[in-house]
Design a protein around this motif. Structure first.
Motif, mmCIF file in Angstrom:
data_model
loop_
_atom_site.group_PDB
_atom_site.id
_atom_site.type_symbol
_atom_site.label_atom_id
_atom_site.label_comp_id
_atom_site.label_asym_id
_atom_site.label_seq_id
_atom_site.Cartn_x
_atom_site.Cartn_y
_atom_site.Cartn_z
ATOM 1 N N ALA A 162 -9.232 -3.879 4.692
ATOM 2 C CA ALA A 162 -9.125 -4.792 3.552
ATOM 3 C C ALA A 162 -9.142 -6.249 4.007
ATOM 4 C CB ALA A 162 -7.843 -4.509 2.773
ATOM 5 N N ARG A 187 0.126 -5.221 10.296
ATOM 6 C CA ARG A 187 0.710 -4.011 9.690
ATOM 7 C C ARG A 187 2.234 -4.070 9.702
ATOM 8 N NH1 ARG A 187 -0.352 -0.456 14.004
ATOM 9 N NH2 ARG A 187 0.447 -2.328 14.988
ATOM 10 N N PHE A 225 -5.748 5.065 -0.110
ATOM 11 C CA PHE A 225 -5.310 3.668 -0.074
ATOM 12 C C PHE A 225 -5.031 3.223 1.360
ATOM 13 C CE2 PHE A 225 -3.525 4.241 -4.616
ATOM 14 C CZ PHE A 225 -4.754 3.896 -5.164
ATOM 15 N N VAL A 283 -0.570 -6.156 5.535
ATOM 16 C CA VAL A 283 -0.260 -5.087 4.586
ATOM 17 C C VAL A 283 1.187 -4.640 4.773
ATOM 18 C CG1 VAL A 283 -2.605 -4.208 4.312
ATOM 19 C CG2 VAL A 283 -1.176 -3.330 6.170
ATOM 20 N N LYS A 297 -8.435 2.566 2.980
ATOM 21 C CA LYS A 297 -9.017 1.308 2.510
ATOM 22 C C LYS A 297 -8.284 0.098 3.062
ATOM 23 C CE LYS A 297 -11.038 2.917 -1.864
ATOM 24 N NZ LYS A 297 -10.992 2.786 -3.344
ATOM 25 N N ALA A 298 -6.967 0.220 3.193
ATOM 26 C CA ALA A 298 -6.168 -0.909 3.673
ATOM 27 C C ALA A 298 -6.545 -1.313 5.088
ATOM 28 C CB ALA A 298 -4.690 -0.551 3.613
ATOM 29 N N VAL A 342 0.864 -1.187 0.000
ATOM 30 C CA VAL A 342 0.000 0.000 0.000
ATOM 31 C C VAL A 342 0.897 1.231 0.000
ATOM 32 C CG1 VAL A 342 -1.795 1.269 1.251
ATOM 33 C CG2 VAL A 342 -1.733 -1.241 1.364
ATOM 34 N N PRO A 395 -5.778 -5.050 -4.596
ATOM 35 C CA PRO A 395 -6.783 -5.788 -3.826
ATOM 36 C C PRO A 395 -7.597 -6.776 -4.657
ATOM 37 C CG PRO A 395 -7.374 -3.452 -4.026
ATOM 38 C CD PRO A 395 -5.980 -3.584 -4.522
#
Length: 293
Positions: free
Chosen positions: A26, A63, A19, A31, A22-23, A12, A226
């Protein structure tokens, strides 16, 4: 506590607010909030600040932050800004030798102490992106207990060894490199993450490439988009028929052990302890997936 799945990893760009938002929700397992190739040099400082802010908000996926490479002028600033925000881990781009891992681990030790974070809580994904890194992959994987995974950077590697732009026959030209990463990671008991499939307009190619990754032994695959996550999650999740067979194997072997036997036939196949352990591992993966729905 059941381990969270790590089948799918999505890059991302760290300087794109929409973005990052949204992540956070997701349907991807992990990510990579990207400070490296996904961000132009003039936007690096802004990306660090945006990623650090995003890390302080709720995220469904795990993350990790993709740092700039050890040889760049940006790495120290990347670490200083994002580690205090307590990511699950960081990705060391273009890692070529174990000393780069141990140096990064020492920096993380200091930053965790300074900011009151649990010691060792920031894991490391080492990105294997060059011929030198392929050769050193086993040493890199074992370089430090913080190493959680090796990730193949197929596009940079392809550039270094002079491959063409298009993938051919399920990326057959990369089988050696992919297998080296798988075996190095497995020997160190860490996760192996396959590289991206870059053609977003070739869903059939993506399907075949992901199937190939699983057959080669990868435990996960990365993506930039995605739209590819559902394919990765499906292929890297145990199928119902696989789960059913694994359960039959586990049950039959338990009954054999109770009788004092070290092996048993299931569906005409001789089953001994290594096969049972593989079945049990698959059942554990299926349970983890169910627990994290």
């Amino acid at each position: 506590m059941t381990a969270r799945p790590t089948r799918s990893w999505m890059f991302v760009p760290g300087n794109k607010e929409r973005f990052l938002v949204k992540a956070a929700t997701a349907d991807v397992d992990c990510v990579f909030l990207d400070l490296e190739d996904g961000v132009l040099p003039e936007a690096k400082a802004q990306a660090r600040t945006m990623v650090a802010a995003a890390l302080r908000t709720p995220f469904r996926p795990q993350r990790y932050v993709r740092l700039n490479a050890a040889a760049t002028k940006w790495l120290a600033d990347d670490l200083a800004e994002v580690v205090p925000a307590a990511p699950d881990g960081v990705c060391l781009s273009k890692c070529e030798d174990p000393d780069q891992v141990t140096d990064l681990a020492a920096r993380l030790d200091e930053l965790e102490r300074c900011h009151g974070l649990p010691p060792g809580s920031t894991r490391i994904v080492a990105a294997i992106e060059s011929p030198a890194a392929i050769i050193a992959a086993a040493s890199i994987a074992r370089a430090h207990p913080r190493v959680a995974a090796l990730m193949l950077g197929a596009e940079d590697l392809a550039l270094d060894i002079g491959l063409g732009t298009a993938r051919v026959a399920e990326s057959a030209e990369l089988i050696f490199a992919r297998s080296m990463v798988v075996y190095a990671a497995a020997a160190a008991r860490v996760i192996s993450i396959d590289g991206v499939f870059p053609n977003l307009d070739d869903p059939e190619g993506m399907e075949h490439d992901t199937q190939q990754a699983r057959r080669l032994g990868f435990t996960a695959k990365s993506t930039f988009n995605p739209r590819q996550v559902a394919v990765i999650n499906r292929i890297f999740s145990p199928r119902p028929d696989e789960i059913a067979y694994a359960q039959r194997v586990a049950d039959a072997f338990a009954a054999a052990q109770a009788r004092g036997d070290a092996s048993v036939a299931v569906g005409g196949q001789l089953v001994d302890r290594p096969i049972v352990l593989r079945a049990q591992r698959l059942l554990e993966i299926a349970a983890a997936k169910e627990a994290n729905r």
